[in-house]
Structure formats: C-alpha cells, structure tokens
Design a protein around this motif. Structure first.
Motif, PDB file in Angstrom:
ATOM      1  N   LEU A 189     -28.411 -35.217  48.220  1.00 46.16           N
ATOM      2  CA  LEU A 189     -28.559 -34.858  47.092  1.00 46.16           C
ATOM      3  C   LEU A 189     -29.173 -35.779  46.362  1.00 46.16           C
ATOM      4  CD1 LEU A 189     -24.529 -34.223  46.183  1.00 46.16           C
ATOM      5  CD2 LEU A 189     -26.124 -32.748  47.413  1.00 46.16           C
ATOM      6  N   LYS A 190     -29.873 -35.420  44.711  1.00 47.37           N
ATOM      7  CA  LYS A 190     -30.320 -36.482  43.980  1.00 47.37           C
ATOM      8  C   LYS A 190     -30.036 -36.255  42.651  1.00 47.37           C
ATOM      9  CE  LYS A 190     -34.858 -36.538  43.032  1.00 47.37           C
ATOM     10  NZ  LYS A 190     -36.302 -36.758  43.394  1.00 47.37           N
ATOM     11  N   PHE A 191     -29.474 -37.130  41.872  1.00 42.96           N
ATOM     12  CA  PHE A 191     -29.307 -36.937  40.355  1.00 42.96           C
ATOM     13  C   PHE A 191     -30.188 -37.702  39.602  1.00 42.96           C
ATOM     14  CE2 PHE A 191     -25.094 -35.556  42.436  1.00 42.96           C
ATOM     15  CZ  PHE A 191     -24.968 -34.794  41.329  1.00 42.96           C
ATOM     16  N   TYR A 235     -30.848 -41.504  43.493  1.00 40.56           N
ATOM     17  CA  TYR A 235     -30.782 -41.518  41.840  1.00 40.56           C
ATOM     18  C   TYR A 235     -32.089 -41.799  41.400  1.00 40.56           C
ATOM     19  CZ  TYR A 235     -25.821 -41.410  42.724  1.00 40.56           C
ATOM     20  OH  TYR A 235     -24.622 -41.436  43.206  1.00 40.56           O
ATOM     21  N   ASP A 236     -32.663 -41.068  40.370  1.00 35.98           N
ATOM     22  CA  ASP A 236     -33.979 -40.957  39.932  1.00 35.98           C
ATOM     23  C   ASP A 236     -33.891 -41.728  38.438  1.00 35.98           C
ATOM     24  OD1 ASP A 236     -36.728 -40.830  39.555  1.00 35.98           O
ATOM     25  OD2 ASP A 236     -36.599 -38.447  39.944  1.00 35.98           O
ATOM     26  N   CYS A 237     -34.628 -42.388  38.103  1.00 41.48           N
ATOM     27  CA  CYS A 237     -34.920 -42.982  36.705  1.00 41.48           C
ATOM     28  C   CYS A 237     -36.196 -42.719  35.971  1.00 41.48           C
ATOM     29  CB  CYS A 237     -34.634 -44.471  36.825  1.00 41.48           C
ATOM     30  SG  CYS A 237     -32.995 -45.011  37.523  1.00 41.48           S
ATOM     31  N   HIS A 238     -37.010 -41.940  36.744  1.00 43.20           N
ATOM     32  CA  HIS A 238     -38.533 -41.650  35.957  1.00 43.20           C
ATOM     33  C   HIS A 238     -39.255 -42.601  35.182  1.00 43.20           C
ATOM     34  CE1 HIS A 238     -35.904 -37.816  36.650  1.00 43.20           C
ATOM     35  NE2 HIS A 238     -37.149 -37.397  36.922  1.00 43.20           N
ATOM     36  N   TRP A 239     -39.437 -43.796  36.027  1.00 42.72           N
ATOM     37  CA  TRP A 239     -40.368 -44.764  35.539  1.00 42.72           C
ATOM     38  C   TRP A 239     -39.871 -45.225  34.227  1.00 42.72           C
ATOM     39  CZ3 TRP A 239     -41.658 -39.624  36.068  1.00 42.72           C
ATOM     40  CH2 TRP A 239     -42.176 -39.233  37.276  1.00 42.72           C
ATOM     41  N   LEU A 261     -32.892 -45.362  45.070  1.00 44.40           N
ATOM     42  CA  LEU A 261     -32.854 -45.533  43.546  1.00 44.40           C
ATOM     43  C   LEU A 261     -34.430 -45.448  43.501  1.00 44.40           C
ATOM     44  CD1 LEU A 261     -31.701 -46.051  40.816  1.00 44.40           C
ATOM     45  CD2 LEU A 261     -31.955 -48.565  41.317  1.00 44.40           C
ATOM     46  N   GLU A 262     -34.763 -44.346  42.584  1.00 43.89           N
ATOM     47  CA  GLU A 262     -36.099 -43.918  42.353  1.00 43.89           C
ATOM     48  C   GLU A 262     -36.858 -44.341  41.247  1.00 43.89           C
ATOM     49  OE1 GLU A 262     -36.335 -39.838  43.916  1.00 43.89           O
ATOM     50  OE2 GLU A 262     -37.802 -39.433  42.435  1.00 43.89           O
ATOM     51  N   ASP A 263     -38.021 -44.507  41.470  1.00 42.88           N
ATOM     52  CA  ASP A 263     -39.050 -44.805  39.985  1.00 42.88           C
ATOM     53  C   ASP A 263     -38.240 -45.380  38.898  1.00 42.88           C
ATOM     54  OD1 ASP A 263     -41.226 -43.600  41.166  1.00 42.88           O
ATOM     55  OD2 ASP A 263     -40.614 -41.658  40.741  1.00 42.88           O
ATOM     56  N   VAL A 264     -37.870 -46.658  39.105  1.00 39.77           N
ATOM     57  CA  VAL A 264     -36.927 -47.193  37.986  1.00 39.77           C
ATOM     58  C   VAL A 264     -37.885 -47.913  37.068  1.00 39.77           C
ATOM     59  CG1 VAL A 264     -35.174 -49.059  37.746  1.00 39.77           C
ATOM     60  CG2 VAL A 264     -35.576 -48.110  40.149  1.00 39.77           C
ATOM     61  N   GLY A 287     -43.480 -43.079  44.603  1.00 41.72           N
ATOM     62  CA  GLY A 287     -44.742 -42.410  45.088  1.00 41.72           C
ATOM     63  C   GLY A 287     -45.179 -41.136  44.668  1.00 41.72           C
ATOM     64  N   GLU A 288     -44.117 -40.464  43.648  1.00 42.21           N
ATOM     65  CA  GLU A 288     -44.573 -39.177  43.425  1.00 42.21           C
ATOM     66  C   GLU A 288     -45.574 -39.052  42.454  1.00 42.21           C
ATOM     67  OE1 GLU A 288     -40.508 -38.227  41.353  1.00 42.21           O
ATOM     68  OE2 GLU A 288     -42.011 -37.000  40.023  1.00 42.21           O
ATOM     69  N   ASN A 289     -46.050 -40.155  41.843  1.00 42.96           N
ATOM     70  CA  ASN A 289     -46.906 -39.988  40.882  1.00 42.96           C
ATOM     71  C   ASN A 289     -48.257 -40.740  41.266  1.00 42.96           C
ATOM     72  OD1 ASN A 289     -45.999 -38.183  39.194  1.00 42.96           O
ATOM     73  ND2 ASN A 289     -45.727 -39.750  37.371  1.00 42.96           N
ATOM     74  N   LEU A 337     -40.200 -36.465  50.808  1.00 43.57           N
ATOM     75  CA  LEU A 337     -41.414 -35.612  50.189  1.00 43.57           C
ATOM     76  C   LEU A 337     -40.862 -35.290  48.880  1.00 43.57           C
ATOM     77  CD1 LEU A 337     -42.534 -33.597  53.207  1.00 43.57           C
ATOM     78  CD2 LEU A 337     -43.479 -35.790  52.266  1.00 43.57           C
ATOM     79  N   HIS A 338     -41.143 -35.961  47.763  1.00 43.71           N
ATOM     80  CA  HIS A 338     -41.115 -35.347  46.545  1.00 43.71           C
ATOM     81  C   HIS A 338     -41.573 -33.796  46.404  1.00 43.71           C
ATOM     82  CE1 HIS A 338     -41.974 -34.264  42.158  1.00 43.71           C
ATOM     83  NE2 HIS A 338     -40.542 -34.933  41.911  1.00 43.71           N
ATOM     84  N   ASN A 339     -40.939 -32.976  45.963  1.00 46.79           N
ATOM     85  CA  ASN A 339     -41.159 -31.536  46.029  1.00 46.79           C
ATOM     86  C   ASN A 339     -40.880 -30.644  44.681  1.00 46.79           C
ATOM     87  OD1 ASN A 339     -42.455 -29.141  47.309  1.00 46.79           O
ATOM     88  ND2 ASN A 339     -40.508 -28.758  47.694  1.00 46.79           N
TER      89      ASN A 339
HETATM   90 MG    MG Z   1     -38.640 -38.364  40.669  1.00 48.83          MG
END
Ligand code: MG
Length: 417
Positions: A189-191, A235-239, A261-264, A287-289, A337-339
């Motif tokens: 899962l991802k939140f 867990y994602d933080c969207h930069w 922990l993603e894109d902190v 990596g997604e951007n 893979l971000h998708n």
């Molecule tokens: Mg993301």
C-alpha cells in the motif's frame, strides 16, 4: 518542413528493402504506415496512441499526459512511417536525437517518445510472435507485484470533490483505509503523508514543526499497528519539505515498518537528496518526476536514493526504464514503478517488471475508479498482482468502447487494430 520519410519514393524503397531483409527470419514483414493518438478523461488524463503497419498489425501505447504530447507523437509518427517496427532500439534512440531541440531531455517530448516506445514493443512483439518482456531480455518473474495508492482515510477523488472531513485524516482513519485495502487482497500500500496540511504553517516555507512531525508519526504508527504484519506500506510527501524537516520526519518514523518514504524534499537538488538518504535509516525513494537515464545517473552513482521510482510511460519508455534498472542494479538499488496509467500502460510496466531483477512493485492508482479495468478487454490486476502475459506484444487490447465513452472533447477515436 517536410520530413525525409514523407518522400513517397523513399518510403516505397524502404518497404522493399525491409521486406527482403526479413525473409527467412520466421517473422511477418511489416512497415509502419500511420500513427494515431487520442486522449481520454480517465482517472488521470490518458494519451493513447497506435502505430499501424501494412501487414495489418498494429501496436498500442500510452503516455503520461501533458500539453504538447500529442503534437510530438504526431511529428514523430510522420518520421516513423516507412520504418521497420522491429528496430525498436534504433528507432527510440533516433526519436530522442531528432527531438533534442524540442526538449528530449525531459518533459512532454520524453513522455511522447515513451508512448511510442510502448507501442513499438507491442507491435514488434506481434510482428515477431514474442511477448514484450522477451524482447526486453526475458522474465525474472511470472507476475508483477502491485502496490495500491490509498491517499488517506478518504480517497483523493473524494477529497478533491470537497467530500472529506478532518476525521478522514485522523491516524485511525488511515488505519481503517489500510485495513480495507488489505481485506481486498492487497499486500502493498501507499499513503500520502502530506494530505493534511493543517499543522504545516504557511505552506511556502516547507517547514515542519514538532506538532506536524508528531502527527505524521502517529499516522505511520496507527497503520503499522493495524496492518504491519499483513502489508508493506510506503508513504509519499510529494516534494514538500525542507532538508531539516525531512531528516526529522524520516528519523521520527524509523521505529516503524516503513517500506519507503517518497519524495520528501523537492527533486531539483541532488545533494540534499543524498544527505537525506544518508542521514536516516528510513528507506528513501524518489524518481517519478525525473526523466531518462541521464536524469537519474548521478542519483544512482552517488547512492542518493534507496529505492528508484521512475514513471515508465513518462520517464522514457520500456527500453529506457530497463536500461536504468540495470544502472541501479549495479549499485544494488531496487526499482519501484510510479504509475497512474490505464490498464494498458500498467501492463506495459508489468513487462518491464518481469524483465528486470531489481523490481519491487508497480503502483495501481485506479482502485477508486470502477471503470478503470474496462479500458482493456482482458483483466490486468488479479489478486493484488499482474500475471505477465506470454502472448505477443503487451498481451492486452485497448477497449475502444471504453475509450469512446470517456474520450476528451475534440478528440477522435483510434482506428481499430
Ligand atoms: Mg509520488
């Protein structure tokens, strides 16, 4: 300017040469004759494209939507006419070279080429009778693990529609949502850990105070206590945060079972990304951007990331993503893979997933869209994973009825394959 391949004499000559070269190879001769695009208002905006040949075979691709993407596909589609679709590597390399002046290092141009790359692998697989993963080197696994995007205690679509309340962002609401996803058969899962900004000051300085850090820690704690033994949770933080806040947040959640922990921090500064990754035991992902191998080469070489996360239909396509997975594997770095694609782009990702050793999981962002699965004639996700087809090409067929039902204003339906 007239492209060289619009010359009818040259196209005819190429077709003759290529038909002769393919003889005896056990393959169908095919020459590209046309490329079409269309756009759908799906869970995200999806751009589909299809490459047609004189052999009656067609390949279908999908790219990450953005302004100008369809224009670049149209431009390169004219150049592809007359080419042999089996020369995927050369064609993709030449498409990047031919569009350097349009920005083929990053952005819409790369996304357009990503979609053409996917369509070429689908088409080349059909022409040669091979599944796409075999053209990429063959299979490490028979199914691609999926992680499901859950947003918060409420889905993102409801939040965007103004249907969410403060209670939906309470740690226990997150835990309830995690439990619901696990009950549907997902074990990854991802939140979004940046969904509720009420503790985050003015929204511009990227600072997290102690209260904000502790709220996020309590979200992670609640989810870990509820599903920690049943699922991997990212867990994602969207930069969103500054370097110091990022380090303090990553350190605060070290005691819990955090998949990544993603894109902190924002994506532009490699040095900050590297220092964050080195400063914490929490697994750091980004990596997604980013785009193409050159966009992540230093990130890998400086070991500035623990999990690399390209968005394949945006990043450069199947060929470029396999290449980068190999670069990451040299540093023992896994790839997720971000998708946000339709089932067709998601299946293209599953072929990449099958073909690289260091694959973790591919994102599924359509769980809240009851029509998501209708965009291919075949099922894609089954029991929380994607069985990787052995049929030629991608092994799935875009459902044109579904495309027509949600086609964007002013767009034209693709011709049947
Ligand atoms: Mg993301």
């Amino acid at each position: 300017m007239r492209s060289r391949d619009q010359n009818p004499e040259r196209v005819a000559r190429l077709r003759g040469l290529k038909a002769g070269a393919a003889k005896g190879g056990g393959m169908t001769d095919a020459t590209i004759t046309d490329v079409q695009t269309t756009q759908v208002d799906g869970e995200f905006s999806w751009t589909f494209l299809r490459i047609y040949t004189d052999a009656g075979l067609a390949g279908t691709g999908e790219c990450y939507w953005g302004p100008g993407v369809e224009d670049v596909v149209d431009l390169l589609g004219e150049w592809l006419e007359g080419e042999d679709p089996r020369d995927v590597d050369r064609l993709c390399r030449e498409m990047f070279e031919r569009t350097q002046h349009l920005g083929s290092l990053a952005g819409a141009t790369v996304s357009a080429i990503s979609g053409l790359d996917i369509a070429l692998y689908d088409l080349a697989g059909k022409v040669t009778g091979q599944p796409a993963h075999r053209l990429l080197g063959g299979k490490y696994r028979d199914e691609a693990r999926v992680y499901v995007d859950c947003h918060a205690g409420v889905h993102q679509d409801e939040a965007k529609a103004g249907e969410a309340s403060e209670d939906d962002y309470a740690p226990e609401a997150y835990a309830d949502a995690a439990e619901a996803a696990v009950s549907e058969g997902y074990d990854a899962l991802k939140f979004d850990l940046d969904a509720d900004r009420r503790y985050e000051g003015d929204g511009h300085n990227r600072h997290l105070d102690g209260q904000a850090i502790d709220y996020k820690r309590r979200v992670v704690e609640a989810i870990d206590e509820r599903v920690g033994y049943d699922a991997n949770v990212a867990y994602d933080c969207h930069w969103s945060y500054d370097r110091d806040s990022a380090v303090r947040l990553a350190s605060a959640i070290e005691p819990y079972d955090v998949w990544w922990l993603e894109d902190v921090v924002p994506p532009e500064n490699l040095h900050v990304q590297r220092e964050l990754t080195r400063a914490t035991d929490t697994t750091i992902c980004t990596g997604e951007n980013l785009y193409r191998s050159h966009g992540v080469r230093q990130l890998i070489d400086e070991q500035a990331v623990d999990v690399l996360q390209p968005d394949m239909p945006k990043f450069g396509g199947m060929r470029e993503t396999v290449k980068v997975a190999g670069m990451a594997d040299d540093y023992y770095i896994p790839v997720a893979l971000h998708n946000v694609s339709s089932p067709l782009g998601t299946m293209a990702g599953a072929h990449v997933a099958a073909a690289v050793p260091n694959y973790l999981a591919i994102e599924y962002h359509g769980r809240n869209d009851p029509e998501w699965s209708e965009f291919t004639e075949e099922p894609v996700i089954e029991d929380g994973a994607i069985p990787v087809p052995d049929e030629p090409g991608l092994g799935v067929t875009l459902d044109l009825d579904a495309v027509e039902s949600r086609i964007a204003d002013g767009e034209t339906l693709l011709d049947p394959a």
